[in-house]
Write an enzyme that holds these catalytic residues in place. Sequence first.
Site, PDB file in Angstrom:
ATOM      1  N   LYS A 168       2.672   9.333   8.495  1.00 42.78           N
ATOM      2  CA  LYS A 168       1.505   8.998   9.496  1.00 42.78           C
ATOM      3  C   LYS A 168       2.041   9.678  11.003  1.00 42.78           C
ATOM      4  CE  LYS A 168      -1.304   5.590   7.482  1.00 42.78           C
ATOM      5  NZ  LYS A 168      -0.888   4.992   6.436  1.00 42.78           N
TER       6      LYS A 168
ATOM      7  N   ASP B 145       9.097   2.394   1.891  1.00 50.79           N
ATOM      8  CA  ASP B 145       7.941   3.310   2.170  1.00 50.79           C
ATOM      9  C   ASP B 145       7.819   3.235   3.886  1.00 50.79           C
ATOM     10  OD1 ASP B 145       5.339   4.196   3.194  1.00 50.79           O
ATOM     11  OD2 ASP B 145       4.282   3.473   1.113  1.00 50.79           O
TER      12      ASP B 145
ATOM     13  N   PHE C 194       0.711  -1.131   0.009  1.00 54.90           N
ATOM     14  CA  PHE C 194       0.100  -0.013  -0.053  1.00 54.90           C
ATOM     15  C   PHE C 194       0.824   1.159  -0.075  1.00 54.90           C
ATOM     16  CE2 PHE C 194      -2.506   3.562   2.005  1.00 54.90           C
ATOM     17  CZ  PHE C 194      -3.663   3.489   1.007  1.00 54.90           C
TER      18      PHE C 194
HETATM   19  C1  LIG Z   1      -1.264   5.268   5.071  1.00 51.74           C
HETATM   20  C2  LIG Z   1       0.016   5.043   3.910  1.00 51.74           C
HETATM   21  C3  LIG Z   1       0.125   5.598   3.008  1.00 51.74           C
HETATM   22  C4  LIG Z   1      -0.575   6.574   2.389  1.00 51.74           C
HETATM   23  O1  LIG Z   1      -0.524   7.732   3.236  1.00 51.74           O
HETATM   24  P1  LIG Z   1      -1.683   9.035   3.151  1.00 51.74           P
HETATM   25  O2  LIG Z   1      -1.218  10.026   3.987  1.00 51.74           O
HETATM   26  O3  LIG Z   1      -2.828   8.450   3.317  1.00 51.74           O
HETATM   27  O4  LIG Z   1      -1.630   9.637   1.798  1.00 51.74           O
HETATM   28  C5  LIG Z   1       1.353   5.260   2.136  1.00 51.74           C
HETATM   29  N1  LIG Z   1       2.074   4.109   2.515  1.00 51.74           N
HETATM   30  C6  LIG Z   1       1.806   3.384   3.342  1.00 51.74           C
HETATM   31  C7  LIG Z   1       2.657   2.250   4.007  1.00 51.74           C
HETATM   32  C8  LIG Z   1       0.864   3.791   4.432  1.00 51.74           C
HETATM   33  O5  LIG Z   1       0.407   3.131   5.549  1.00 51.74           O
END
Ligand SMILES: *Cc1c(COP(=O)(O)O)cnc(C)c1O
Length: 426
Positions: A277, A248, A157
């Site tokens: 986050k 990420d 994700f």
């Molecule tokens: C939540 C998340 C995102 C997206 O972040 P947003 O602030 O909602 O755009 C991207 N990568 C990972 C691993 C995430 O958990």
Amino acid sequence: MSIQTFVDQATTPLNSGYVASTPFEADNFNQVVMSTYGRFPIALERGEGCRVWDTNGKEYLDFVAGIATCTLGHAHPAMVEAVTRQIQKLHHVSNLYYIPEQGELAKWIVQHSCADKAFFCNSGAEANEAAIKLARKYAHTKLNIDYPVILTANASFHGRTLATITATGQPKYQKDFNPLVPGFHYVPYNDIQAIEAAIAEVDQGDSAVGAILLEPLQGEGGVRPGDVAYFQKLREICDQTGILLIFDEVQVGMGRTGKMWGYEYLGVEPDVFTSAKGLGGGIPIGAMMCKEFCDVFQPGEHASTFGGNAFVCGVALTVCQTLEKENILENVQQRGEQLRHGLQAIAKKYPNQIAEVRGWGLINGMELKADIELTAGDVVKAAMDEGLLLVPAGPKVLRFVPPLIVSAAQIDTALQIVDSAMAKLL
Ligand SMILES: *Cc1c(COP(=O)(O)O)cnc(C)c1O
């Protein structure tokens, strides 16, 4: 009012014994807000530490923390002070000028990670967009690849913009949004042979792999930790080929795992990584970090109006400093152990329902058996009734991502509620 009076008032706990007065009407809400979210039928309006209250005055233990975001919980005095200080001083100008808070936050991140440089934006998706753009420019200008491809993992994700839903290896997020962004190729996670095969497959004509983008632990995809041997081999491959290794760290970074960054669990350093986050403790901020050698952007090539403004950077810096000052990573390690231990005991008690418990620090998943009807959503609802907020990570995995300041007693309470919710669902 003097700043000090204001801060004193603002930092006085407002929430203890809070009784709500405004009934919340979901129908009115849904008339004017687009229905992009499946929402649980409660409205939250106050929080303190790891507790939140809904508009009926019901109290919950918050093991969602704004989806792994409110690292210091709710209404933390250091955040209240930082927000107050920053809004009174200066909140937003523009990146037309130097912003001292942005420089201070970048310095903190550089000193506490393998990165040399930072770029600031407003969310995880934007941070990944920045990384994707950086990787493409790096591939064009340093690797001489005309059609650079980025490898990403199945069940990953990376966000909800067009490029990041394309990077996300889950068809459910892409359905109906064609045409997607070209230049992505998917591989199974934790499978080194698949990476080697994909690099060979993509390498033809103008096209070649320019970067590999992975989560150190897949969060949304079901709380699946990366395999150390796999990531070490990946690092070797990237060193040999020049392919950029991008992590990420949006969900697992900033102390969530008990280490500052998820990559510390894997014993390898990425060339580029993203954060969002937990970085602002709930204030919207994202960041992309890179090593000096791949800092290829020139002025004007990437930008964000709000990105890295004085307000978010001042608050995020306070969040970072508080993590250190209050020794919060140690709490994450201890409370994480306690939580996993307790969840494993619950898994033993319900062997026909629970398949596995896994995670690092305070990001943990409890996976339900595939061959039963019970879903993570069912358990989330039952736990909510009993005053515990949880979030699924996919249909079968319950995710536990409390604020990093959670106490031993609060972990025990959460475990009791999960146990009792499971018992009721049998
Ligand atoms: C939540 C998340 C995102 C997206 O972040 P947003 O602030 O909602 O755009 C991207 N990568 C990972 C691993 C995430 O958990």
